[in-house]
Design a protein around this motif. Structure first.
Motif, short mmCIF file in Angstrom:
data_model
loop_
_atom_site.label_atom_id
_atom_site.label_comp_id
_atom_site.label_asym_id
_atom_site.label_seq_id
_atom_site.Cartn_x
_atom_site.Cartn_y
_atom_site.Cartn_z
N SER B 10 0.86 -1.11 0.00
CA SER B 10 -0.11 0.01 -0.01
C SER B 10 0.85 1.26 -0.07
CB SER B 10 -1.02 0.01 1.20
OG SER B 10 -0.24 -0.02 2.37
N ALA B 12 2.57 4.58 0.69
CA ALA B 12 3.12 5.31 2.00
C ALA B 12 2.27 6.69 1.76
CB ALA B 12 4.43 5.51 2.13
N PRO B 13 2.12 7.39 3.08
CA PRO B 13 1.41 8.64 3.22
C PRO B 13 2.25 9.59 2.34
CG PRO B 13 1.67 7.84 5.29
CD PRO B 13 2.34 6.74 4.49
N ARG B 15 3.96 13.02 1.46
CA ARG B 15 4.42 14.18 2.30
C ARG B 15 4.90 15.17 1.26
NH1 ARG B 15 7.15 12.30 6.88
NH2 ARG B 15 6.18 10.28 8.00
N GLY B 16 5.26 16.41 2.03
CA GLY B 16 6.15 17.39 1.47
C GLY B 16 5.37 17.83 0.30
N LEU B 17 6.21 17.62 -0.88
CA LEU B 17 5.98 18.17 -2.20
C LEU B 17 4.77 17.54 -2.78
CD1 LEU B 17 6.73 19.80 -4.64
CD2 LEU B 17 7.50 17.65 -5.61
N THR B 49 10.38 -0.46 -7.57
CA THR B 49 11.05 0.33 -6.99
C THR B 49 11.63 -0.18 -5.71
OG1 THR B 49 9.19 1.35 -6.16
CG2 THR B 49 10.07 2.65 -7.91
N SER B 50 11.06 -1.06 -5.17
CA SER B 50 11.10 -1.70 -3.76
C SER B 50 12.02 -2.98 -3.81
CB SER B 50 10.05 -1.88 -2.99
OG SER B 50 9.39 -0.59 -3.02
N GLY B 282 17.94 7.65 -7.22
CA GLY B 282 16.92 7.37 -6.49
C GLY B 282 16.56 5.98 -7.03
N THR B 283 15.37 5.74 -6.93
CA THR B 283 14.95 4.31 -7.27
C THR B 283 14.15 4.44 -8.66
OG1 THR B 283 12.88 4.39 -5.78
CG2 THR B 283 14.83 3.27 -5.18
N ASP B 418 15.69 11.98 -5.22
CA ASP B 418 14.26 12.09 -4.74
C ASP B 418 13.36 11.31 -5.61
OD1 ASP B 418 13.50 13.26 -2.40
OD2 ASP B 418 13.54 15.46 -3.18
N THR B 420 11.59 8.86 -6.09
CA THR B 420 11.17 7.51 -5.14
C THR B 420 9.60 7.52 -4.94
OG1 THR B 420 11.43 8.96 -3.26
CG2 THR B 420 13.18 7.61 -3.71
N LEU B 421 9.28 6.43 -4.59
CA LEU B 421 7.82 5.82 -4.69
C LEU B 421 6.79 6.86 -4.07
CD1 LEU B 421 5.66 3.69 -5.20
CD2 LEU B 421 6.33 2.70 -3.22
N ASP B 422 7.38 7.35 -2.92
CA ASP B 422 6.29 8.44 -2.26
C ASP B 422 5.96 9.48 -3.19
OD1 ASP B 422 9.39 8.54 -1.70
OD2 ASP B 422 8.83 10.53 -1.32
N LYS B 423 6.64 9.84 -4.11
CA LYS B 423 6.57 10.99 -5.04
C LYS B 423 5.43 10.68 -6.01
CE LYS B 423 10.18 13.01 -3.21
NZ LYS B 423 10.67 11.83 -2.66
#
Lengths: 454, 454
Positions: B10, B12-13, B15-17, B49-50, B282-283, B418, B420-423
């Motif tokens: 699932s 990740a929350p 964040r940031g940008l 990516t992971s 990054g990934t 930067d 990465t998956l969170d983006k």
């Protein structure tokens, strides 16, 4: 984005985060977004970040900062400008590297925490034990971490008043010591920060008496996300951790102080605090060059129409980050009475709230009324100043005014390589100076006694 | 922010940008912000990516990615899944370090550019010659840079269609070669990016025939701001530059292809391209795991009600970043006729525009009408696919549909640590899959000839 009036160090165009946050803030508070830039504050901020750079407590950079600060304060017309040296136990950064080796090779964005233990040059390698929270780590059986690397996750969220830093900051402040006590060979935490960039957040940690420090680092939030995802998948994780920095006693630090004399030298002065040192990954723009720029520019502005009744003193403290040493040194050295203390050490976001610790309600009302045209609300909490003025506040039971800055984005940048000049919005900086000036015009011209709340 | 339907990975929350850009996009296009997450696309993105991580062209990571991709495509029901190997001239990253030594000591956030020359392990040190633009560098007299380090600044701004990357990207692509031809010992550029974080943007550069490669790096935008401020102040600047990576011939790379067979195998297939390789900092989430996730999930979705008339082929190309080698290898190997080509390689922002290179206006009208409920506008430009499908488009004069993604924030992350998956916003990813599915349902079920514009 406007430019500073002084041409020599005009602000670079804001990019990325700053642009976005400006857009959002503009939507929330269109009036405050139009404050004119303040060239004194901007020049101090740009100078300290560009002419001095990083200013780690006890470092050569901090020493250069003291010399720079002394010269600048004198040039700005402050009197009794002095460097007041003291020695500290500091942390000297070495090589900071970390890599995941299992299940996939990945170079992590890591920083050592201040007072971390030291690895060999080749690093240490170990299996990761994942803890979702600090409480989960606390619950781990004694000895269960022997030879392993503890990873402490957490879930800090952004807040305007920065209230997440108290509880979640404990992961950094106390987590490594707890892991060490349980036998861990090393510890890595999710950065105490609200951004999602590959910039780790450093900061000090503490090992309890009798516990040998272990290597302790923080990885960026995206790196922590990856570790957490793999941990949830059940796959074993191994890390290599290389943190070669060292804790060193007797490093030179110091405060820099300067006065703008009041018309009545017999009255106790108003003390304004900030800190001159910074973490070393960035150039310490929001933490805390901005604070020194704000208090200093406001002190000068408060005297633009002539000297205030009371003396205004600025304290640019040394070694705040690693243990609040500057504030303690100031309180020890300066037993003379003070009237009131304030501090700016929460970035350069706009002031949105004022809080007091003051016995004279009429005085607080006058300040609140003066700030109300700027949209600054009155809070019901008790003002406590900041790390650099707290010791003297405690010792002398001083009155305090807190001008709370908007910290919604503060922990995106706090203690990271990203704490650089471009992150400061000149209009926000100017709004701070304007708010501080309003307060100073009142308190520094108050003839009667200024007292703390009973 | 919703979660992917599949529980194993699932999101990740954000964040940031991402949080900020979501808020802004939501204000601009409230309807599109509510697309449901697509679990196939998210699982591919999170997995690549992971479970694989960075996938530099020619590296062990890219080799693992091919094995991973082959297994995933087979598991998803693709047939004729194949790894098609080819050798490349690649770049093997070494140690990347740079420090300002004069006028202040400051460790810069730097990355080597692909095909950079190699410094000794101890680096090179030199005086900086500042150029505000690439044109200023071009105007420098021959030999005027001998023994010096050229710094090339520039002023790229963000744009929805990414149009700044063409001209400003030349600073990276051509600048080092120009500096080398003028005798520079090394070259450092401002990152080709629109963010303001301490994350440098890597990418390939090229030295002309007969010009010996010199060490070439990019510093982050805040670092470039500092260099520019000091240069404007007139103070001499010296840098130490350590970039020990090497260009190596004959590294193994390869494409991975797979088909979803159509009901009529005699009809030329629809070709969908993305690239499997990534830069290594990054990934490679937005560049280009997202693209592979989007085209693959959409191909499957287009066949959910039964096989389409035409075969849909996915091409997960290797070594796009360092020279577009995968696309060339595919065009050389696959002389069989294709009907139409599309590519996803511009991040994971929402599709906002469709453009065509197609002879049949009625067909383009049907596609535009199908996309209009999603708020996707029809552009007047000519579709060109992307690096991985351009060679086969050129060779076979193929029809093309471009689904243009919102690139306003793409160059904040492009080629940085930067990426990465969170983006990636799961809702944006799902919107892409939905738009691609609409197009595929039309073009893959078109019985008549599909032709390029005359």
């Amino acid at each position: 984005m406007k430019c500073a009036q002084n041409g020599t160090m005009s602000p670079a165009p804001a990019r990325g985060l700053t642009v976005l946050s400006l857009a959002m803030l503009a939507a929330l508070s269109p009036v405050a977004a139009h404050a004119a830039p303040d060239s004194t504050a901007w020049d101090l901020l740009a100078g300290l970040t560009s002419e001095v750079g990083p200013r780690l407590a006890g470092s050569e950079g901090e020493a250069r900062a003291r010399v720079w600060a002394e010269a600048r304060l004198k040039a700005l017309g402050f009197s009794k400008v002095a460097i007041e040296p003291f020695p500290i136990r500091g942390y000297v950064r070495g090589k900071d590297e970390a890599s995941m080796t299992t299940p996939i090779p990945f170079k992590l964005a890591v920083t050592a925490l201040g007072y971390s233990g030291t690895t060999p040059d080749k690093g240490i390698e170990g299996e990761v034990v994942y803890f979702q929270t600090l409480d989960a780590l606390k619950a781990a059986p004694a000895g269960s971490l022997t030879g392993k690397i503890a990873f402490i996750d957490h879930a800090m969220k952004r807040s305007q008043d920065g209230s997440g830093y108290g509880p979640y900051g404990q992961v950094r402040r106390a987590g490594p010591g707890i892991a060490a006590a349980k036998g861990a060979a090393g510890v890595v935490i999710r950065s105490i920060g609200t951004d999602s960039h590959r910039n780790p957040h450093t900061g000090g940690t503490n090992f309890p008496q009798g516990i040998k420090p272990i290597p302790a680092g923080a990885v960026s939030n995206p790196d922590a996300d990856l570790i957490a995802r793999i941990a949830r998948s059940g796959k074993p994780i191994r890390l290599n951790l290389t943190l070669t920095g060292k804790t060193v006693d007797g490093l030179p630090s110091g405060n820099v102080i300067g006065d703008l004399p009041g018309r009545d030298p017999s009255l106790p002065p108003i003390l304004l605090g900030c800190h001159l040192d910074s973490w070393d990954l960035g150039t310490g723009a929001i933490d805390d060059a901005a604070g020194c720029a704000i208090i200093t520019a406001a002190a000068l502005k408060a005297q633009e129409g002539g000297a205030t009744l009371r003396t205004i003193r600025v304290l640019w403290a040394g070694s705040e980050e690693i243990g609040g040493f500057g504030g303690k040194a100031y309180a020890d050295k300066h037993g003379e009475p003070h009237a009131l203390a304030m501090e700016s050490d929460f970035g350069a976001g706009k002031v949105w709230r004022v809080q007091f610790n003051m016995g004279d309600k009429a005085l607080t009302d006058r300040i609140a009324v003066a700030l109300s045209p700027m949209g600054i609300v009155r809070g019901s909490g008790k003002a406590d100043g900041g790390t650099d003025v707290e010791p003297v506040i405690e010792k002398q039971k001083l009155a305090v005014v807190d001008l709370n800055q908007d910290g919604t984005y503060y922990f995106d940048l706090h203690h990271t390589p990203d704490d650089t000049l471009d992150k400061v919005d000149p209009a926000d900086l100017a709004q701070n100076v304007a708010a501080w000036t309003e307060v100073l015009k009142i308190v520094a011209n108050e003839a009667g006694p200024i007292t703390a709340a009973p």
